[in-house]
Scaffold this motif. Structure first.
Motif, PDB file in Angstrom:
ATOM      1  N   PRO A 106      48.843  44.945  47.051  1.00  0.00           N
ATOM      2  CA  PRO A 106      49.072  46.389  47.248  1.00  0.00           C
ATOM      3  C   PRO A 106      49.564  46.683  48.666  1.00  0.00           C
ATOM      4  O   PRO A 106      49.332  45.909  49.592  1.00  0.00           O
ATOM      5  N   THR A 107      50.219  47.801  48.812  1.00  0.00           N
ATOM      6  CA  THR A 107      50.653  48.228  50.143  1.00  0.00           C
ATOM      7  C   THR A 107      49.443  48.755  50.925  1.00  0.00           C
ATOM      8  O   THR A 107      48.357  48.959  50.356  1.00  0.00           O
ATOM      9  N   SER A 108      49.641  49.014  52.204  1.00  0.00           N
ATOM     10  CA  SER A 108      48.550  49.502  53.060  1.00  0.00           C
ATOM     11  C   SER A 108      48.089  50.906  52.653  1.00  0.00           C
ATOM     12  O   SER A 108      46.969  51.324  52.984  1.00  0.00           O
ATOM     13  N   LYS A 109      48.919  51.631  51.929  1.00  0.00           N
ATOM     14  CA  LYS A 109      48.572  52.993  51.510  1.00  0.00           C
ATOM     15  C   LYS A 109      47.775  53.029  50.201  1.00  0.00           C
ATOM     16  O   LYS A 109      47.272  54.083  49.798  1.00  0.00           O
ATOM     17  N   TYR A 110      47.653  51.900  49.530  1.00  0.00           N
ATOM     18  CA  TYR A 110      47.029  51.850  48.211  1.00  0.00           C
ATOM     19  C   TYR A 110      45.529  52.093  48.297  1.00  0.00           C
ATOM     20  O   TYR A 110      44.843  51.546  49.168  1.00  0.00           O
ATOM     21  N   LYS A 111      45.013  52.899  47.383  1.00  0.00           N
ATOM     22  CA  LYS A 111      43.573  53.132  47.276  1.00  0.00           C
ATOM     23  C   LYS A 111      43.146  52.926  45.828  1.00  0.00           C
ATOM     24  O   LYS A 111      43.834  53.359  44.901  1.00  0.00           O
ATOM     25  N   TYR A 143      44.655  54.193  35.789  1.00  0.00           N
ATOM     26  CA  TYR A 143      44.585  54.328  37.247  1.00  0.00           C
ATOM     27  C   TYR A 143      45.160  55.677  37.694  1.00  0.00           C
ATOM     28  O   TYR A 143      44.547  56.385  38.504  1.00  0.00           O
ATOM     29  N   ASP A 182      40.782  47.805  41.469  1.00  0.00           N
ATOM     30  CA  ASP A 182      41.805  48.805  41.114  1.00  0.00           C
ATOM     31  C   ASP A 182      41.227  49.965  40.326  1.00  0.00           C
ATOM     32  O   ASP A 182      41.509  51.129  40.614  1.00  0.00           O
ATOM     33  N   ASP A 242      53.211  50.646  44.293  1.00  0.00           N
ATOM     34  CA  ASP A 242      51.857  50.174  43.984  1.00  0.00           C
ATOM     35  C   ASP A 242      51.539  50.222  42.492  1.00  0.00           C
ATOM     36  O   ASP A 242      50.751  49.414  41.996  1.00  0.00           O
ATOM     37  N   ILE A 243      52.132  51.166  41.777  1.00  0.00           N
ATOM     38  CA  ILE A 243      51.939  51.217  40.314  1.00  0.00           C
ATOM     39  C   ILE A 243      52.630  50.020  39.665  1.00  0.00           C
ATOM     40  O   ILE A 243      52.075  49.369  38.767  1.00  0.00           O
ATOM     41  N   ARG A 245      53.285  47.130  41.037  1.00  0.00           N
ATOM     42  CA  ARG A 245      52.561  45.894  41.362  1.00  0.00           C
ATOM     43  C   ARG A 245      51.239  45.797  40.606  1.00  0.00           C
ATOM     44  O   ARG A 245      50.796  44.696  40.279  1.00  0.00           O
ATOM     45  N   LEU A 246      50.625  46.928  40.316  1.00  0.00           N
ATOM     46  CA  LEU A 246      49.418  46.917  39.487  1.00  0.00           C
ATOM     47  C   LEU A 246      49.746  46.393  38.094  1.00  0.00           C
ATOM     48  O   LEU A 246      48.974  45.624  37.507  1.00  0.00           O
TER      49      LEU A 246
END
Length: 523
Positions: A106-111, A143, A182, A242-243, A245-246
């Motif tokens: 995930p990127t650094s912004k992913y939560k 998600y 996730d 991020d979606i 990559r999920l």
């Protein structure tokens, strides 16, 4: 006197210095005579060579005489292939990957999803690969909607009527734990929620992030949302990184097959390796349901064609009932026949000794249709010949589980060749791209049909090297080399737009394939 006169004659004929024009005339006559002689000899040799090539050409022979023996066919193929030797690395090596790597971090912004008391239940429809990609979509949907996903129920009403549950096919515990960073996934709906009213939804196909954000708001009064279908619930493009990559983490890491399938699948790969080292996995979509669905009857008997027509008439959810088989084939919309696959692989340069694993269900017509492929490539292997009866006993009557074995063997193969661009073909190609752009040769069916038809009516008669050259040139850029996913043509909307773009699961580049090694590291 006679000798003297004869001598006198020669003396008279050549005693004088010949004129310049006489010398030129004699030279022209001499050169003309030599040219005619050389032409006649060369013509005879060329004629002999053409006759030899015609008899040695396995493709011409096949169409002119179906009664040749297998040994003669192999001998002819070997003789013909010598005219166009194909380097070993061209046949087997993967495409150059330009330093690309899988990346699902995930990127650094992913939560991670915050979790809520809302649950999503799903009925995952279709065959194995339609279910796999659909489940990956639903993980992303859960998600986005900040909901807890209940382990999906699998389709038991498909053509195969497979009673397998999620845990029969997938490693359920691994699925839950590998995605715990996730979203929340549970095995079943809590007892207290089994009787509450549910929002039953058939989410629109290929929907965007915004669509599901709207659904989250409109369904906020429901604690349980039931999704009738899982396949194709998300768009291919224009989703947050991020979606995407999920989806890849789910498909390529979380959805691991159950231990019995994984163990036997790896065993079968090892057995294939021990037989020849390298092998082709051929996904031969020449099964009854596929031929009936597509309306493709080329090469079948009238009785077989009628059987397929009746099946199509009686299958309610297949909307199109009347199909012109000839138009389908010319348009490249039919699976290649076993005979056509054999011609195709020969033309690419694969020798008769090539080990080929047939990844497929029951071939329609059995050996009647398989024989023409086997005559060219006798080293065909099936699950039933690779595994023991005892090993396959647990998978009997579970087509989805045996399809999982095919999937493992196909992903691990040196070369993957699908005869039709169905769900498995797309899923395997995407997985092989993700793993390093392993060699996947996708037949240009529309282009090949033109060549096959010319060959059959005798218009393509220049021998083996001509056909081979055309086929190889045609497929130079169809072998799984790195390329970004094709997006929709500009100005198109709806289904017209979707028909022109490539599936995300067929080619997850660029979102899940990166040039930076740092991005490859897993969390």
């Amino acid at each position: 006197m006679v000798n003297h006169r004869g001598g006198s004659y020669h003396t008279r004929g050549f005693s004088r210095r010949p004129s310049f024009f006489t010398i030129i005339t004699l030279c022209i006559i001499l050169l003309s005579s030599c040219s005619i002689f050389i032409f006649l000899v060369s013509t005879r040799n060329i004629s002999d060579d053409d006759d030899d090539d015609h008899h040695k050409d396995p493709l011409v022979e096949h169409f002119n005489s179906h009664s040749q023996s297998q040994s003669q066919s192999q001998s002819n193929f070997q003789s013909g292939s010598q005219s166009l030797p194909v380097p070993d690395e061209q046949l087997w090596d993967a495409s150059f990957s330009y330093g690309l790597h899988p990346c699902v971090k995930p990127t650094s912004k992913y939560k991670a999803a915050q979790g809520s008391d809302r649950y999503i239940t799903v009925r995952s429809n279709g065959g194995l690969n339609q279910m796999r990609t659909g489940i990956s979509d639903m993980v992303a949907v859960a998600y986005i909607m900040n909901a807890t996903l209940v382990i999906p129920q699998l389709d038991k009403r498909s053509f195969w009527k497979d009673s397998s549950t999620f845990s029969d096919i997938f490693d359920e515990l691994h699925f839950i734990t590998s995605l715990q960073g996730d979203l929340r996934i549970v095995g079943e709906l809590p007892k207290e929620l089994e009787s509450v009213p549910r929002a039953r939804k058939h989410f629109t196909s290929w929907s965007s992030m915004g669509y599901y954000e709207e659904m989250t708001e409109s369904l906020k009064d429901y604690q349980v949302i039931h999704v009738a279908k899982s396949d194709s619930r998300l768009a291919n493009n224009d989703l947050p990184l991020d979606i995407q990559r999920l989806r890849c983490r789910t498909l390529y890491h979380a959805l691991r097959f159950s231990p019995p399938i994984e163990i036997l699948g790896k065993k079968l790969v090892e057995r294939l390796r021990s037989r020849g080292g390298r092998y082709i996995a051929l996904h031969l979509r020449y099964e009854k349901d596929m031929l009936s669905f597509t309306g493709c009857t080329y090469g079948l008997t009238e009785a077989e064609s009628e059987e397929l027509r009746i099946m199509r008439e009686n299958t309610n959810h297949w909307k199109v009932k009347k199909i012109n088989s000839t138009e389908q084939r010319i348009g490249g919309l039919c699976p290649l026949t076993p005979k056509e696959v054999g011609i195709f692989l020969q033309a690419l340069g694969y020798p008769p000794s090539t080990l080929i694993y047939i990844a497929a269900g029951e071939i329609y017509g059995g050996n009647t249709h398989l024989s023409e492929l086997m005559s060219r490539f006798p080293n065909l292997v099936f699950k039933e010949t690779l595994a023991t009866k005892e090993e396959l006993k647990a998978f009997a009557r579970h087509a989805t589980q045996t399809a999982a074995l095919d999937y493992i063997i196909s992903v691990e193969s040196d070369v993957f060749v699908p005869s039709y661009s169905g769900n498995m073909a797309r899923a395997v190609e995407g997985h092989r791209r993700f793993l390093g752009h392993l060699k996947t040769i996708t037949p240009d069916r529309k282009g090949l049909v033109k060549l096959f038809d010319k060959l059959e009516i005798g218009k393509l008669r220049e021998g083996w090297s001509s056909l081979s050259s055309l086929v190889q040139k045609m497929h130079k850029s169809w072998q799984g080399a790195p390329r970004k996913r094709r997006v929709a043509l500009p100005g198109l909307k709806g289904k017209a737009r979707l028909r022109t773009e490539e599936s995300f699961y067929e080619n997850p580049y660029p979102e899940c394939i990166c040039s930076s090694k740092a991005e490859y590291e897993m969390r």
